[in-house]
Design a protein around this motif. Structure first.
Motif, PDB file in Angstrom:
ATOM      1  N   LEU A 166       0.858  -1.146  -0.104  1.00 38.98           N
ATOM      2  CA  LEU A 166       0.014  -0.051  -0.088  1.00 38.98           C
ATOM      3  C   LEU A 166       0.804   1.311   0.092  1.00 38.98           C
ATOM      4  CD1 LEU A 166      -2.791   1.346   0.319  1.00 38.98           C
ATOM      5  CD2 LEU A 166      -2.505   1.235   2.670  1.00 38.98           C
ATOM      6  N   ASP A 167       0.667   2.149  -0.856  1.00 40.84           N
ATOM      7  CA  ASP A 167       1.417   3.366  -0.996  1.00 40.84           C
ATOM      8  C   ASP A 167       0.309   4.468  -0.619  1.00 40.84           C
ATOM      9  OD1 ASP A 167       2.678   5.691  -1.472  1.00 40.84           O
ATOM     10  OD2 ASP A 167       2.740   5.573  -3.677  1.00 40.84           O
ATOM     11  N   LEU A 168       0.468   4.816   0.787  1.00 38.57           N
ATOM     12  CA  LEU A 168      -0.351   5.713   1.461  1.00 38.57           C
ATOM     13  C   LEU A 168       0.100   7.107   1.450  1.00 38.57           C
ATOM     14  CD1 LEU A 168      -2.685   5.389   3.951  1.00 38.57           C
ATOM     15  CD2 LEU A 168      -0.780   5.523   5.581  1.00 38.57           C
ATOM     16  N   GLY A 169      -0.945   7.836   0.673  1.00 36.54           N
ATOM     17  CA  GLY A 169      -0.699   9.213   0.297  1.00 36.54           C
ATOM     18  C   GLY A 169       0.079   9.437  -0.728  1.00 36.54           C
ATOM     19  N   ALA A 170      -0.377   8.503  -1.902  1.00 36.61           N
ATOM     20  CA  ALA A 170       0.599   8.137  -2.884  1.00 36.61           C
ATOM     21  C   ALA A 170       0.952   9.374  -4.155  1.00 36.61           C
ATOM     22  CB  ALA A 170      -0.102   7.217  -3.946  1.00 36.61           C
ATOM     23  N   GLY A 171       0.373  10.512  -4.056  1.00 40.79           N
ATOM     24  CA  GLY A 171       0.659  11.567  -4.905  1.00 40.79           C
ATOM     25  C   GLY A 171       0.640  11.167  -6.262  1.00 40.79           C
ATOM     26  N   ARG A 172       1.914  11.312  -6.963  1.00 39.41           N
ATOM     27  CA  ARG A 172       1.698  11.092  -8.408  1.00 39.41           C
ATOM     28  C   ARG A 172       2.546   9.506  -8.715  1.00 39.41           C
ATOM     29  NH1 ARG A 172       1.256  15.324 -12.234  1.00 39.41           N
ATOM     30  NH2 ARG A 172       1.993  13.873 -13.927  1.00 39.41           N
ATOM     31  N   GLY A 173       2.813   9.022  -7.466  1.00 38.73           N
ATOM     32  CA  GLY A 173       3.327   7.563  -7.399  1.00 38.73           C
ATOM     33  C   GLY A 173       4.977   7.452  -7.189  1.00 38.73           C
ATOM     34  N   VAL A 226       0.416  -3.552  -6.030  1.00 35.32           N
ATOM     35  CA  VAL A 226       0.376  -2.399  -5.337  1.00 35.32           C
ATOM     36  C   VAL A 226      -1.193  -1.732  -5.208  1.00 35.32           C
ATOM     37  CG1 VAL A 226       1.143   0.434  -5.584  1.00 35.32           C
ATOM     38  CG2 VAL A 226       2.580  -1.536  -6.184  1.00 35.32           C
ATOM     39  N   THR A 227      -1.593  -1.183  -4.080  1.00 30.94           N
ATOM     40  CA  THR A 227      -2.666  -0.433  -4.081  1.00 30.94           C
ATOM     41  C   THR A 227      -2.176   1.209  -3.450  1.00 30.94           C
ATOM     42  OG1 THR A 227      -3.953  -2.132  -3.199  1.00 30.94           O
ATOM     43  CG2 THR A 227      -4.965   0.006  -2.788  1.00 30.94           C
ATOM     44  N   ALA A 228      -2.556   2.106  -4.251  1.00 32.53           N
ATOM     45  CA  ALA A 228      -2.369   3.431  -3.956  1.00 32.53           C
ATOM     46  C   ALA A 228      -3.400   4.313  -3.732  1.00 32.53           C
ATOM     47  CB  ALA A 228      -1.722   3.854  -5.276  1.00 32.53           C
ATOM     48  N   VAL A 229      -3.349   5.110  -2.643  1.00 30.59           N
ATOM     49  CA  VAL A 229      -4.551   5.916  -2.191  1.00 30.59           C
ATOM     50  C   VAL A 229      -3.982   7.229  -1.665  1.00 30.59           C
ATOM     51  CG1 VAL A 229      -5.762   3.852  -1.123  1.00 30.59           C
ATOM     52  CG2 VAL A 229      -4.417   5.281   0.434  1.00 30.59           C
ATOM     53  N   ASP A 230      -4.810   8.058  -2.190  1.00 29.35           N
ATOM     54  CA  ASP A 230      -4.484   9.782  -1.987  1.00 29.35           C
ATOM     55  C   ASP A 230      -6.071  10.423  -1.622  1.00 29.35           C
ATOM     56  OD1 ASP A 230      -1.869  11.368  -2.316  1.00 29.35           O
ATOM     57  OD2 ASP A 230      -3.853  12.488  -2.494  1.00 29.35           O
ATOM     58  N   ALA A 231      -6.083  11.414  -0.870  1.00 28.43           N
ATOM     59  CA  ALA A 231      -7.059  12.156  -0.595  1.00 28.43           C
ATOM     60  C   ALA A 231      -7.558  13.239  -1.917  1.00 28.43           C
ATOM     61  CB  ALA A 231      -7.088  12.857   0.747  1.00 28.43           C
ATOM     62  N   ALA A 232      -6.551  13.338  -2.644  1.00 23.22           N
ATOM     63  CA  ALA A 232      -6.663  14.452  -3.635  1.00 23.22           C
ATOM     64  C   ALA A 232      -7.134  13.686  -5.084  1.00 23.22           C
ATOM     65  CB  ALA A 232      -5.329  14.940  -4.035  1.00 23.22           C
ATOM     66  N   PRO A 233      -8.358  13.914  -5.397  1.00 19.67           N
ATOM     67  CA  PRO A 233      -8.738  13.333  -6.593  1.00 19.67           C
ATOM     68  C   PRO A 233      -7.998  13.532  -8.003  1.00 19.67           C
ATOM     69  CG  PRO A 233     -10.768  14.159  -5.567  1.00 19.67           C
ATOM     70  CD  PRO A 233      -9.518  14.507  -4.700  1.00 19.67           C
ATOM     71  N   ALA A 234      -7.313  14.698  -8.062  1.00 23.91           N
ATOM     72  CA  ALA A 234      -6.573  15.031  -9.072  1.00 23.91           C
ATOM     73  C   ALA A 234      -5.384  14.158  -9.188  1.00 23.91           C
ATOM     74  CB  ALA A 234      -6.310  16.418  -9.499  1.00 23.91           C
ATOM     75  N   MET A 235      -4.842  14.042  -8.173  1.00 21.46           N
ATOM     76  CA  MET A 235      -3.637  13.220  -8.080  1.00 21.46           C
ATOM     77  C   MET A 235      -3.882  11.523  -8.376  1.00 21.46           C
ATOM     78  SD  MET A 235      -0.900  14.811  -6.769  1.00 21.46           S
ATOM     79  CE  MET A 235      -0.271  15.900  -5.824  1.00 21.46           C
ATOM     80  N   CYS A 236      -4.925  11.269  -7.646  1.00 18.98           N
ATOM     81  CA  CYS A 236      -5.352   9.841  -8.361  1.00 18.98           C
ATOM     82  C   CYS A 236      -5.743   9.899  -9.765  1.00 18.98           C
ATOM     83  CB  CYS A 236      -6.558   9.387  -7.676  1.00 18.98           C
ATOM     84  SG  CYS A 236      -6.325   9.161  -5.469  1.00 18.98           S
ATOM     85  N   ALA A 237      -6.254  10.562 -10.408  1.00 21.24           N
ATOM     86  CA  ALA A 237      -6.461  10.639 -11.725  1.00 21.24           C
ATOM     87  C   ALA A 237      -4.954  10.592 -12.371  1.00 21.24           C
ATOM     88  CB  ALA A 237      -7.225  11.882 -12.273  1.00 21.24           C
ATOM     89  N   HIS A 238      -4.042  11.261 -12.135  1.00 19.24           N
ATOM     90  CA  HIS A 238      -2.933  11.149 -12.832  1.00 19.24           C
ATOM     91  C   HIS A 238      -1.997   9.977 -12.322  1.00 19.24           C
ATOM     92  CE1 HIS A 238      -2.430  15.210 -14.464  1.00 19.24           C
ATOM     93  NE2 HIS A 238      -3.037  15.829 -13.403  1.00 19.24           N
ATOM     94  N   LEU A 239      -2.246   9.670 -10.959  1.00 17.04           N
ATOM     95  CA  LEU A 239      -1.468   8.208 -10.804  1.00 17.04           C
ATOM     96  C   LEU A 239      -2.328   7.138 -11.629  1.00 17.04           C
ATOM     97  CD1 LEU A 239       0.311   6.808  -8.692  1.00 17.04           C
ATOM     98  CD2 LEU A 239      -1.686   7.057  -7.285  1.00 17.04           C
ATOM     99  N   ALA A 263       5.440   8.286   2.146  1.00 16.05           N
ATOM    100  CA  ALA A 263       6.531   9.170   1.911  1.00 16.05           C
ATOM    101  C   ALA A 263       5.911  10.605   2.265  1.00 16.05           C
ATOM    102  CB  ALA A 263       6.965   9.259   0.550  1.00 16.05           C
ATOM    103  N   PHE A 264       6.173  11.396   3.014  1.00 13.72           N
ATOM    104  CA  PHE A 264       5.989  12.803   3.400  1.00 13.72           C
ATOM    105  C   PHE A 264       4.752  12.998   3.593  1.00 13.72           C
ATOM    106  CE2 PHE A 264       9.926  12.305   0.733  1.00 13.72           C
ATOM    107  CZ  PHE A 264      10.784  12.695   1.548  1.00 13.72           C
ATOM    108  N   VAL A 265       3.912  12.340   4.244  1.00 14.56           N
ATOM    109  CA  VAL A 265       2.433  12.418   4.397  1.00 14.56           C
ATOM    110  C   VAL A 265       1.984  12.480   5.632  1.00 14.56           C
ATOM    111  CG1 VAL A 265       0.473  11.125   4.059  1.00 14.56           C
ATOM    112  CG2 VAL A 265       2.081  11.199   2.130  1.00 14.56           C
ATOM    113  N   ILE A 266       2.624  11.484   6.735  1.00 18.69           N
ATOM    114  CA  ILE A 266       2.191  11.548   7.736  1.00 18.69           C
ATOM    115  C   ILE A 266       2.126  12.815   8.928  1.00 18.69           C
ATOM    116  CG2 ILE A 266       2.175  10.242  10.264  1.00 18.69           C
ATOM    117  CD1 ILE A 266       1.302   8.506   7.907  1.00 18.69           C
ATOM    118  N   HIS A 267       3.284  13.409   8.477  1.00 14.52           N
ATOM    119  CA  HIS A 267       3.358  14.760   9.274  1.00 14.52           C
ATOM    120  C   HIS A 267       2.502  15.879   9.010  1.00 14.52           C
ATOM    121  CE1 HIS A 267       5.500  15.891   5.689  1.00 14.52           C
ATOM    122  NE2 HIS A 267       5.493  17.091   5.851  1.00 14.52           N
TER     123      HIS A 267
END
Length: 259
Positions: A43-50, A63-76, A106-110
């Motif tokens: 799982l890529d948690l907060g995946a951004g552009r991958g 791989v399962t990739a999740v992100d809260a931003a729909p536009a990021m997920c569309a590109h991913l 990566a660079f998400v939890i904080h």
């Protein structure tokens, strides 16, 4: 920062990591440090552009990739059709318990509203024996810092530090976390520390400014008062670049879910 964090990343999704491959460089180094085995459920948690998705797929992970931003997920989803991509809140994962072997972030939890909730969700969705790894520092660190290196990072940090005094309370994005403590509190064992490095080169100050405005640093800039925002822009454009090399180091902390 005004509004949920994901809204900023939704706005910058088209340009995120497109100015220089900063997060892609880090992603490759982070996945190498985590060393997930081929065939594992990743799982890529907060995946951004991958940044993690691509290297994990290259290793043969499922791989399962999740992100809260729909536009990021569309590109991913377009870039990595082999991955299963979902728009999802890292603090409330719509995934079954015990369904994954490796979770990495990566660079998400904080930047989460509740870093502890994000770490707790990683624990929940991992199978017993599974491992969670994420970027962050800790008072428990035993690794030496980088020796020498390019000066641009120090100059940029000093500039951000100077202008942080002009932010309103709660401005910018993210809060420091103690990664080892978060893992401990969530129930992880065998807590380990590694690190990853990334180096990118900016040909000129205008490119450096464009990069600042295409990821989380943008929250800092937008939260500055108008007059200080204009001054910050001018100071970035006047910053000595030398060879234009930006070198960064991040800690990677991981823990195992008990069997």
């Amino acid at each position: 920062m005004i509004g949920p964090t994901w809204t900023l990343f939704d706005r910058v999704a088209a340009d995120y990591d497109a100015v220089v491959p900063f997060f892609a460089e880090f992603g490759a180094a982070i996945v190498a440090a985590v060393d997930p085995p081929a065939g594992c459920r990743f799982l890529d948690l907060g995946a951004g552009r991958g940044a993690l998705t691509g290297p994990a797929l290259a290793r043969g992970c499922r791989v399962t990739a999740v992100d809260a931003a729909p536009a990021m997920c569309a590109h991913l989803a377009t870039a990595y059709p082999e991955a299963v991509v979902h728009v999802m809140d890292a603090e409330r994962l719509d995934l079954p318990a015990g369904a994954l072997d490796v979770v990495a972030s990566a660079f998400v939890i904080h930047v989460l509203s509740s870093p502890a909730a994000g770490v707790g969700e990683a624990f929940r969705v991992l199978a017993p024996g599974g491992r969670f790894a994420f970027t962050g520092g800790s008072a428990r660190s035993r690794l030496p810092g980088p020796i020498g290196g390019a000066p641009l990072a120090g100059r940029l940090d000093a500039l951000f530090g100077e202008f942080a005094a002009h932010l309103a309370p709660g401005g910018s994005m993210g809060t420091p976390v103690d990664a080892a403590d978060l893992l401990d509190a969530a129930g992880f064992v065998e807590i380990r520390e590694a690190r990853a490095e990334a180096t990118v080169t900016f040909p000129d100050n205008a490119t450096l400014w464009r990069w600042i405005m295409t990821h989380g640093y943008r929250a800092f800039v937008e939260d500055l008062p108008d007059n200080h925002r204009a001054e910050f822009h001018d100071r970035v454009l006047a910053l000595p670049l030398d060879d234009g090399v930006l070198h960064r180091v991040t800690g990677i902390w991981s823990g195992r879910k008990p069997e």
